[in-house]
Design a protein around this motif. Structure first.
Motif, mmCIF file in Angstrom:
data_model
loop_
_atom_site.group_PDB
_atom_site.id
_atom_site.type_symbol
_atom_site.label_atom_id
_atom_site.label_comp_id
_atom_site.label_asym_id
_atom_site.label_seq_id
_atom_site.Cartn_x
_atom_site.Cartn_y
_atom_site.Cartn_z
ATOM 1 N N ALA A 110 0.841 -1.200 0.000
ATOM 2 C CA ALA A 110 0.000 0.000 0.000
ATOM 3 C C ALA A 110 0.878 1.252 0.000
ATOM 4 C CB ALA A 110 -0.934 -0.001 1.197
ATOM 5 N N GLU A 111 1.929 1.214 0.796
ATOM 6 C CA GLU A 111 2.857 2.348 0.846
ATOM 7 C C GLU A 111 3.614 2.492 -0.474
ATOM 8 O OE1 GLU A 111 3.155 4.687 3.191
ATOM 9 O OE2 GLU A 111 1.443 3.666 4.116
ATOM 10 N N LEU A 112 3.905 1.384 -1.101
ATOM 11 C CA LEU A 112 4.621 1.414 -2.374
ATOM 12 C C LEU A 112 3.838 2.215 -3.413
ATOM 13 C CD1 LEU A 112 7.012 0.493 -4.083
ATOM 14 C CD2 LEU A 112 5.722 -1.576 -4.632
ATOM 15 N N GLY A 113 2.526 2.053 -3.420
ATOM 16 C CA GLY A 113 1.678 2.814 -4.351
ATOM 17 C C GLY A 113 1.752 4.311 -4.092
ATOM 18 N N VAL A 114 1.788 4.699 -2.821
ATOM 19 C CA VAL A 114 1.883 6.116 -2.461
ATOM 20 C C VAL A 114 3.237 6.682 -2.906
ATOM 21 C CG1 VAL A 114 1.944 7.735 -0.527
ATOM 22 C CG2 VAL A 114 0.274 5.870 -0.544
ATOM 23 N N VAL A 115 4.288 5.921 -2.649
ATOM 24 C CA VAL A 115 5.638 6.364 -3.029
ATOM 25 C C VAL A 115 5.749 6.475 -4.546
ATOM 26 C CG1 VAL A 115 8.080 5.711 -3.025
ATOM 27 C CG2 VAL A 115 6.718 5.473 -0.942
ATOM 28 N N ARG A 116 5.209 5.497 -5.251
ATOM 29 C CA ARG A 116 5.266 5.527 -6.718
ATOM 30 C C ARG A 116 4.527 6.746 -7.262
ATOM 31 N NH1 ARG A 116 2.821 1.144 -10.984
ATOM 32 N NH2 ARG A 116 3.163 2.459 -12.802
ATOM 33 N N ALA A 117 3.362 7.030 -6.732
ATOM 34 C CA ALA A 117 2.604 8.205 -7.188
ATOM 35 C C ALA A 117 3.397 9.484 -6.937
ATOM 36 C CB ALA A 117 1.251 8.261 -6.485
ATOM 37 N N SER A 118 4.078 9.541 -5.801
ATOM 38 C CA SER A 118 4.901 10.703 -5.488
ATOM 39 C C SER A 118 6.031 10.870 -6.514
ATOM 40 C CB SER A 118 5.482 10.554 -4.076
ATOM 41 O OG SER A 118 6.428 11.564 -3.808
ATOM 42 N N TRP A 119 6.689 9.778 -6.851
ATOM 43 C CA TRP A 119 7.768 9.835 -7.833
ATOM 44 C C TRP A 119 7.242 10.228 -9.207
ATOM 45 C CZ3 TRP A 119 12.632 10.579 -7.415
ATOM 46 C CH2 TRP A 119 13.295 10.208 -6.259
ATOM 47 N N GLU A 120 6.078 9.736 -9.573
ATOM 48 C CA GLU A 120 5.497 10.105 -10.873
ATOM 49 C C GLU A 120 5.220 11.609 -10.931
ATOM 50 O OE1 GLU A 120 2.178 7.438 -11.095
ATOM 51 O OE2 GLU A 120 3.385 5.852 -12.021
ATOM 52 N N ARG A 121 4.704 12.167 -9.840
ATOM 53 C CA ARG A 121 4.473 13.625 -9.788
ATOM 54 C C ARG A 121 5.795 14.379 -9.910
ATOM 55 N NH1 ARG A 121 1.013 12.120 -5.767
ATOM 56 N NH2 ARG A 121 2.452 12.769 -4.124
ATOM 57 N N ARG A 122 6.810 13.914 -9.212
ATOM 58 C CA ARG A 122 8.120 14.577 -9.255
ATOM 59 C C ARG A 122 8.727 14.528 -10.653
ATOM 60 N NH1 ARG A 122 11.026 12.933 -3.546
ATOM 61 N NH2 ARG A 122 9.247 13.476 -2.262
ATOM 62 N N ILE A 123 8.591 13.412 -11.323
ATOM 63 C CA ILE A 123 9.111 13.274 -12.688
ATOM 64 C C ILE A 123 8.405 14.260 -13.614
ATOM 65 C CG2 ILE A 123 9.207 11.718 -14.681
ATOM 66 C CD1 ILE A 123 9.546 9.424 -12.527
ATOM 67 N N ASP A 124 7.081 14.315 -13.514
ATOM 68 C CA ASP A 124 6.308 15.235 -14.351
ATOM 69 C C ASP A 124 6.692 16.691 -14.058
ATOM 70 O OD1 ASP A 124 5.028 13.093 -15.514
ATOM 71 O OD2 ASP A 124 3.220 13.265 -14.260
ATOM 72 N N GLN A 125 6.857 17.025 -12.778
ATOM 73 C CA GLN A 125 7.253 18.389 -12.416
ATOM 74 C C GLN A 125 8.634 18.727 -12.948
ATOM 75 O OE1 GLN A 125 6.827 18.176 -8.155
ATOM 76 N NE2 GLN A 125 4.747 19.003 -8.178
ATOM 77 N N ALA A 126 9.566 17.791 -12.842
ATOM 78 C CA ALA A 126 10.927 18.029 -13.327
ATOM 79 C C ALA A 126 10.924 18.257 -14.839
ATOM 80 C CB ALA A 126 11.838 16.857 -12.965
ATOM 81 N N ARG A 127 10.172 17.455 -15.565
ATOM 82 C CA ARG A 127 10.083 17.641 -17.021
ATOM 83 C C ARG A 127 9.488 19.006 -17.341
ATOM 84 N NH1 ARG A 127 7.373 13.869 -20.648
ATOM 85 N NH2 ARG A 127 8.957 14.533 -22.125
ATOM 86 N N GLY A 128 8.431 19.394 -16.625
ATOM 87 C CA GLY A 128 7.814 20.702 -16.857
ATOM 88 C C GLY A 128 8.760 21.853 -16.552
ATOM 89 N N GLU A 129 9.475 21.744 -15.436
ATOM 90 C CA GLU A 129 10.416 22.801 -15.060
ATOM 91 C C GLU A 129 11.559 22.911 -16.054
ATOM 92 O OE1 GLU A 129 11.678 22.416 -10.991
ATOM 93 O OE2 GLU A 129 9.607 22.297 -10.289
ATOM 94 N N CYS A 130 12.079 21.780 -16.504
ATOM 95 C CA CYS A 130 13.174 21.810 -17.471
ATOM 96 C C CYS A 130 12.707 22.409 -18.797
ATOM 97 C CB CYS A 130 13.739 20.413 -17.699
ATOM 98 S SG CYS A 130 14.690 19.793 -16.298
ATOM 99 N N GLY A 131 11.518 22.046 -19.232
ATOM 100 C CA GLY A 131 10.975 22.618 -20.466
ATOM 101 C C GLY A 131 10.772 24.113 -20.350
ATOM 102 N N SER A 132 10.264 24.551 -19.208
ATOM 103 C CA SER A 132 10.065 25.977 -18.978
ATOM 104 C C SER A 132 11.400 26.719 -18.918
ATOM 105 C CB SER A 132 9.290 26.175 -17.673
ATOM 106 O OG SER A 132 9.156 27.541 -17.375
#
Length: 137
Positions: free
Chosen positions: A64-86
């Motif tokens: 159950a915790e693994l799912g929470v951690v994975r979702a957190s990493w997915e958000r971070r990856i998306d944010q990093a891509r957005g910030e780098c593009g910007s």
């Protein structure tokens, strides 16, 4: 009064040490674009790495915790891509803005006579005996 030259003594216009170069800014923008590209497949890699974990884990409460951690990493990856593009876009805009500013400053200086040109104009007017503007524009 001239722009200080390389040895610190007053120099003529264009001899100063302060220069703007486009290349470092554009290389930084290219680097940010490269990070966007590199981060592109990371979510799919993360998904592939987690495939089968839930099915093979049975009733482990850590899943159950693994799912929470994975979702957190997915958000971070998306944010990093957005910030780098910007960032890449902002760096390129900085180059364009600096180039416009450089041209405006150059045009402003070109519109004003240099001390040598003013002196030459005054000397020429005095030699011809005609009143002149002294080379002032």
């Amino acid at each position: 009064m001239g722009v200080p030259g390389r040895d610190g003594a007053p120099g003529a216009a264009g001899e100063g040490d302060l220069q703007h170069h486009r290349r470092p800014w554009l290389r930084a923008a290219e680097g940010a674009d490269h990070l966007v590209t590199l981060l592109g497949p990371v979510r799919a890699d993360l998904d592939a790495a987690h495939r089968g974990v839930v099915a093979g884990g049975g009733a482990l409460s850590a899943l159950a915790e693994l799912g929470v951690v994975r979702a957190s990493w997915e958000r971070r990856i998306d944010q990093a891509r957005g910030e780098c593009g910007s960032l890449a876009g902002n760096l390129r805009e900085a180059v364009r803005a600096q180039s416009r500013s450089n041209e405006a400053v150059k045009s402003g200086f070109d519109a004003v006579g240099t001390p040598a040109a003013v002196s030459a104009g005054t000397a020429a007017a005095a030699a011809s005996g005609t009143p002149g503007d002294g080379g002032v524009r």
